[in-house]
Scaffold this active site. Structure first.
Site, PDB file in Angstrom:
ATOM      1  N   GLU A  10       0.823  -1.205   0.000  1.00 25.54           N
ATOM      2  CA  GLU A  10       0.000   0.000   0.000  1.00 25.54           C
ATOM      3  C   GLU A  10       0.859   1.259   0.000  1.00 25.54           C
ATOM      4  O   GLU A  10       0.456   2.319   0.475  1.00 25.54           O
ATOM      5  CB  GLU A  10      -0.979  -0.008   1.171  1.00 25.54           C
ATOM      6  CG  GLU A  10      -2.013  -1.119   1.054  1.00 25.54           C
ATOM      7  CD  GLU A  10      -3.344  -0.822   1.736  1.00 25.54           C
ATOM      8  OE1 GLU A  10      -3.590   0.345   2.099  1.00 25.54           O
ATOM      9  OE2 GLU A  10      -4.137  -1.767   1.875  1.00 25.54           O
TER      10      GLU A  10
ATOM     11  N   HIS B 291      -5.046   2.335   0.507  1.00 27.95           N
ATOM     12  CA  HIS B 291      -4.243   3.229  -0.324  1.00 27.95           C
ATOM     13  C   HIS B 291      -4.002   2.615  -1.699  1.00 27.95           C
ATOM     14  O   HIS B 291      -3.699   1.423  -1.807  1.00 27.95           O
ATOM     15  CB  HIS B 291      -2.881   3.496   0.333  1.00 27.95           C
ATOM     16  CG  HIS B 291      -2.996   4.075   1.707  1.00 27.95           C
ATOM     17  ND1 HIS B 291      -3.394   3.329   2.796  1.00 27.95           N
ATOM     18  CD2 HIS B 291      -2.788   5.341   2.164  1.00 27.95           C
ATOM     19  CE1 HIS B 291      -3.430   4.110   3.868  1.00 27.95           C
ATOM     20  NE2 HIS B 291      -3.066   5.323   3.505  1.00 27.95           N
TER      21      HIS B 291
ATOM     22  N   LYS C 224     -10.434   5.891   6.093  1.00 29.90           N
ATOM     23  CA  LYS C 224      -9.520   6.660   5.247  1.00 29.90           C
ATOM     24  C   LYS C 224      -9.313   5.964   3.905  1.00 29.90           C
ATOM     25  O   LYS C 224      -9.111   4.755   3.858  1.00 29.90           O
ATOM     26  CB  LYS C 224      -8.162   6.803   5.953  1.00 29.90           C
ATOM     27  CG  LYS C 224      -7.078   7.489   5.109  1.00 29.90           C
ATOM     28  CD  LYS C 224      -5.718   7.409   5.792  1.00 29.90           C
ATOM     29  CE  LYS C 224      -4.632   8.017   4.915  1.00 29.90           C
ATOM     30  NZ  LYS C 224      -3.279   7.775   5.466  1.00 29.90           N
TER      31      LYS C 224
END
Length: 251
Positions: free
Chosen positions: A86, A143, A170
């Site tokens: 990530e 991510h 997130k």
């Protein structure tokens, strides 16, 4: 959208909070970076432990996190082990990932921890439950440094994080086109408006993504990451400039 309170800091309401990442490698350099960070207009610090040259020693990580927490108090400390898959600095095994975070939690060496949602439901559930039992908040994250996935995919990931009992969710992606940028902002705004939503961090990486970093309050993002010295991801705005822009937009 719910709010999260950490050490008197309310996350999820008002102007996005500014997090400064620490990405130094050695014990002395990390301590020095923390002392420099607290001279800036930050709200919290993210220690990117994946850069630490003693990462695979859980006790060394927990001891240093404890020192950082003392230096930074009352500003919250978020400890993050970002894996290579990530975009992080360490190709750490799942077993070590679990072991290190368990040590941090056991020693109350952080106010918040970051867990990658794709580490696997069992691992994530175990660490989340343990962290919550010890009063530590969980940022759950994903991510993609290569692209911006579809809105459907991103919303599904945020939904998964919500189901897994994240305190803050997130997503950080790489926009290449205006359509990508609009996808990020739409996903951010759509999720933040849901009655079951948690505080959300939306990040667009690279130059095109800077509008996401500074426009968070408009679209519902609760934290923006600002650099002091070395940035932890492409497109981060220097912390003093970030504070100035966020304040101007807020007012």
């Amino acid at each position: 959208m719910a709010v999260v309170n950490v050490n008197g800091l309310t996350i999820g309401k008002g102007m996005p909070k500014i997090a400064v990442p620490i990405v130094a490698k050695t014990h002395s350099a990390i301590i020095a970076a923390a002392k420099q960070a607290i001279t800036t207009p930050l709200d919290l610090v993210e220690w990117r432990a994946d850069f630490f040259n003693q990462l695979t020693d859980p006790q060394a990580v927990a001891d240093l996190a404890t020192q950082l927490r003392q230096i930074l108090a009352p500003h919250p400390l978020l400890v993050t082990i970002r894996t290579a898959k990530e975009g992080g600095n360490s190709a750490i095994s799942a077993a070590d990932y679990l072991r290190i975070y368990e040590q941090i939690i056991t020693e109350h060496a952080a106010d918040m921890i970051d867990l990658e949602v794709l580490q696997g439901d069992g691992l994530v559930e175990k660490l989340t439950t343990t962290a919550h039992r010890e009063g530590i908040k969980v940022v759950m994250s994903n991510h993609d440094f290569q692209q911006t996935p579809s809105a459907t995919s991103l919303l599904a990931l945020l939904g998964k994080m919500t189901t897994l009992d994240a305190d803050i969710v997130k997503f950080a992606v790489m926009p290449h086109t205006i359509d990508d940028l609009l996808t990020i902002l739409m996903v951010n705004a759509h999720y933040a408006a849901l009655p079951t939503s948690k505080p959300v961090i939306a990040i667009g990486m690279g130059p095109l993504g800077k509008i996401v970093r500074v426009g968070g309050e408009t679209f519902g993002s609760c934290i923006s990451f600002g650099s002091v010295g070395q940035a932890s991801a492409p497109g981060q705005v220097e912390v003093d400039k970030l504070k100035m822009i966020l304040t101007e937009l807020h007012n």
